[in-house]
Design a protein around this motif. Structure first.
Motif, PDB file in Angstrom:
ATOM      1  N   ILE A 152     -14.288  23.823   2.076  1.00 38.09           N
ATOM      2  CA  ILE A 152     -13.606  22.919   3.004  1.00 38.09           C
ATOM      3  C   ILE A 152     -14.490  22.676   4.219  1.00 38.09           C
ATOM      4  N   ALA A 153     -15.115  23.738   4.725  1.00 35.69           N
ATOM      5  CA  ALA A 153     -16.003  23.601   5.882  1.00 35.69           C
ATOM      6  C   ALA A 153     -17.142  22.629   5.571  1.00 35.69           C
ATOM      7  N   ARG A 154     -17.717  22.750   4.392  1.00 36.15           N
ATOM      8  CA  ARG A 154     -18.801  21.844   4.015  1.00 36.15           C
ATOM      9  C   ARG A 154     -18.281  20.422   3.808  1.00 36.15           C
ATOM     10  N   THR A 155     -17.120  20.292   3.178  1.00 40.78           N
ATOM     11  CA  THR A 155     -16.558  18.969   2.904  1.00 40.78           C
ATOM     12  C   THR A 155     -16.226  18.234   4.191  1.00 40.78           C
ATOM     13  N   LEU A 156     -15.596  18.928   5.133  1.00 46.93           N
ATOM     14  CA  LEU A 156     -15.157  18.288   6.371  1.00 46.93           C
ATOM     15  C   LEU A 156     -16.184  18.410   7.500  1.00 46.93           C
ATOM     16  N   GLU A 157     -17.314  19.043   7.183  1.00 50.86           N
ATOM     17  CA  GLU A 157     -18.377  19.265   8.167  1.00 50.86           C
ATOM     18  C   GLU A 157     -17.846  19.971   9.410  1.00 50.86           C
ATOM     19  N   LEU A 158     -17.177  21.098   9.163  1.00 54.17           N
ATOM     20  CA  LEU A 158     -16.632  21.944  10.225  1.00 54.17           C
ATOM     21  C   LEU A 158     -17.202  23.338  10.059  1.00 54.17           C
ATOM     22  N   ASN A 159     -17.156  24.130  11.145  1.00 53.37           N
ATOM     23  CA  ASN A 159     -17.563  25.518  10.959  1.00 53.37           C
ATOM     24  C   ASN A 159     -16.385  26.290  10.378  1.00 53.37           C
ATOM     25  N   LEU A 160     -16.676  27.437   9.812  1.00 54.85           N
ATOM     26  CA  LEU A 160     -15.669  28.222   9.096  1.00 54.85           C
ATOM     27  C   LEU A 160     -14.504  28.611   9.994  1.00 54.85           C
ATOM     28  N   GLY A 161     -14.784  28.991  11.229  1.00 56.44           N
ATOM     29  CA  GLY A 161     -13.724  29.351  12.163  1.00 56.44           C
ATOM     30  C   GLY A 161     -12.790  28.192  12.448  1.00 56.44           C
ATOM     31  N   THR A 162     -13.344  26.999  12.543  1.00 56.44           N
ATOM     32  CA  THR A 162     -12.529  25.801  12.780  1.00 56.44           C
ATOM     33  C   THR A 162     -11.633  25.527  11.583  1.00 56.44           C
ATOM     34  N   VAL A 163     -12.158  25.717  10.385  1.00 50.80           N
ATOM     35  CA  VAL A 163     -11.352  25.519   9.173  1.00 50.80           C
ATOM     36  C   VAL A 163     -10.163  26.482   9.191  1.00 50.80           C
ATOM     37  N   ARG A 164     -10.438  27.739   9.476  1.00 51.69           N
ATOM     38  CA  ARG A 164      -9.364  28.738   9.495  1.00 51.69           C
ATOM     39  C   ARG A 164      -8.311  28.405  10.538  1.00 51.69           C
ATOM     40  N   SER A 165      -8.749  28.060  11.746  1.00 52.63           N
ATOM     41  CA  SER A 165      -7.779  27.774  12.797  1.00 52.63           C
ATOM     42  C   SER A 165      -7.035  26.476  12.524  1.00 52.63           C
ATOM     43  N   ARG A 166      -7.732  25.452  12.008  1.00 57.08           N
ATOM     44  CA  ARG A 166      -7.060  24.190  11.706  1.00 57.08           C
ATOM     45  C   ARG A 166      -6.065  24.355  10.565  1.00 57.08           C
ATOM     46  N   LEU A 167      -6.429  25.155   9.583  1.00 58.24           N
ATOM     47  CA  LEU A 167      -5.515  25.412   8.474  1.00 58.24           C
ATOM     48  C   LEU A 167      -4.287  26.169   8.973  1.00 58.24           C
ATOM     49  N   ALA A 168      -4.491  27.132   9.849  1.00 59.76           N
ATOM     50  CA  ALA A 168      -3.348  27.874  10.422  1.00 59.76           C
ATOM     51  C   ALA A 168      -2.454  26.927  11.218  1.00 59.76           C
ATOM     52  N   ARG A 169      -3.055  26.044  12.020  1.00 59.82           N
ATOM     53  CA  ARG A 169      -2.253  25.078  12.787  1.00 59.82           C
ATOM     54  C   ARG A 169      -1.536  24.099  11.860  1.00 59.82           C
ATOM     55  N   ALA A 170      -2.203  23.682  10.785  1.00 56.99           N
ATOM     56  CA  ALA A 170      -1.579  22.752   9.837  1.00 56.99           C
ATOM     57  C   ALA A 170      -0.393  23.401   9.143  1.00 56.99           C
ATOM     58  N   ARG A 171      -0.555  24.656   8.746  1.00 56.31           N
ATOM     59  CA  ARG A 171       0.558  25.370   8.113  1.00 56.31           C
ATOM     60  C   ARG A 171       1.712  25.554   9.094  1.00 56.31           C
ATOM     61  N   ALA A 172       1.389  25.894  10.344  1.00 57.69           N
ATOM     62  CA  ALA A 172       2.435  26.061  11.374  1.00 57.69           C
ATOM     63  C   ALA A 172       3.143  24.739  11.631  1.00 57.69           C
ATOM     64  N   ALA A 173       2.390  23.646  11.681  1.00 58.34           N
ATOM     65  CA  ALA A 173       2.991  22.331  11.890  1.00 58.34           C
ATOM     66  C   ALA A 173       3.897  21.961  10.723  1.00 58.34           C
ATOM     67  N   LEU A 174       3.454  22.264   9.507  1.00 60.07           N
ATOM     68  CA  LEU A 174       4.271  21.987   8.330  1.00 60.07           C
ATOM     69  C   LEU A 174       5.567  22.793   8.375  1.00 60.07           C
ATOM     70  N   LEU A 175       5.460  24.063   8.712  1.00 62.27           N
ATOM     71  CA  LEU A 175       6.666  24.894   8.818  1.00 62.27           C
ATOM     72  C   LEU A 175       7.600  24.380   9.903  1.00 62.27           C
ATOM     73  N   ALA A 176       7.043  23.947  11.021  1.00 59.86           N
ATOM     74  CA  ALA A 176       7.874  23.416  12.104  1.00 59.86           C
ATOM     75  C   ALA A 176       8.619  22.164  11.655  1.00 59.86           C
ATOM     76  N   VAL A 177       7.932  21.293  10.943  1.00 62.22           N
ATOM     77  CA  VAL A 177       8.579  20.083  10.439  1.00 62.22           C
ATOM     78  C   VAL A 177       9.665  20.447   9.431  1.00 62.22           C
ATOM     79  N   LEU A 178       9.366  21.406   8.549  1.00 64.74           N
ATOM     80  CA  LEU A 178      10.361  21.820   7.547  1.00 64.74           C
ATOM     81  C   LEU A 178      11.581  22.440   8.218  1.00 64.74           C
TER      82      LEU A 178
END
Length: 181
Positions: A152-178
């Protein structure tokens, strides 16, 4: 994760002009690329066109592809860029419903289980549709396409830490919407 040796071999051959090798790569990856683009654009016909464009651009760029880059990651990067360009031009962000196979987790569920499962899938689809494209994008790559964090980091041209934090925020946002639903 190391590159797939078959992808590497076929990509090198395709980059040298072997059309049969490129055809093998298309057959191997067209389903995942189309599925990803369909979910990003919400329009199967548009996804088909973007998938074709992805493979045309990949074919044109293969002579400059480097084996240290995983072919699948490189290909999804092309698809990702085309999807974002399309969404920007169309000024719209939608979400394609999940596969029907996800609607029924049991081999032989009863009518109540099918209805509950269908309702959960529709609720999830609606929640995903409310997320920003960057959140939906990273969730699709991880949860649907089952890409590793590194890919994912290579695909989106992000560093690994950014992928982890963005994925955590995306999951939290999804849970909040649900929860809000």
């Amino acid at each position: 994760m190391d590159a797939d040796p078959d992808d590497t071999q076929y990509a090198l051959r395709a980059g040298a002009g072997d059309r049969h090798a490129f055809s093998w790569l298309v057959k191997r990856h067209q389903g995942g690329v189309h599925r990803y683009l369909t979910r990003m654009t919400g329009i199967p016909e548009t996804a088909r066109e973007l998938a074709q464009d992805t493979f045309v651009r990949a074919f044109q760029a293969l002579p400059s592809w480097r084996p240290e880059a995983r072919f699948r990651t490189w290909l999804f990067r092309i698809a990702h860029n085309l999807a974002l360009d399309h969404l920007r031009r169309a000024k719209r962000v939608t979400f394609e419903p999940l596969d029907e196979a996800l609607e029924t987790p049991d081999a032989a569920p009863g009518p109540e289980q099918r209805l509950e499962s269908l309702q959960r899938v529709r609720q999830l689809e609606a929640a995903l549709a409310e997320l920003p494209a960057a959140h939906r994008d990273i969730l699709l790559l991880r949860e649907i396409e089952e890409m590793s964090y590194e890919d994912i980091a290579r695909t989106l041209e992000l560093n690994l830490g950014t992928v982890r934090s963005r994925l955590a925020r995306a999951r939290a946002a999804l849970l909040a919407v649900l929860r809000h639903q």
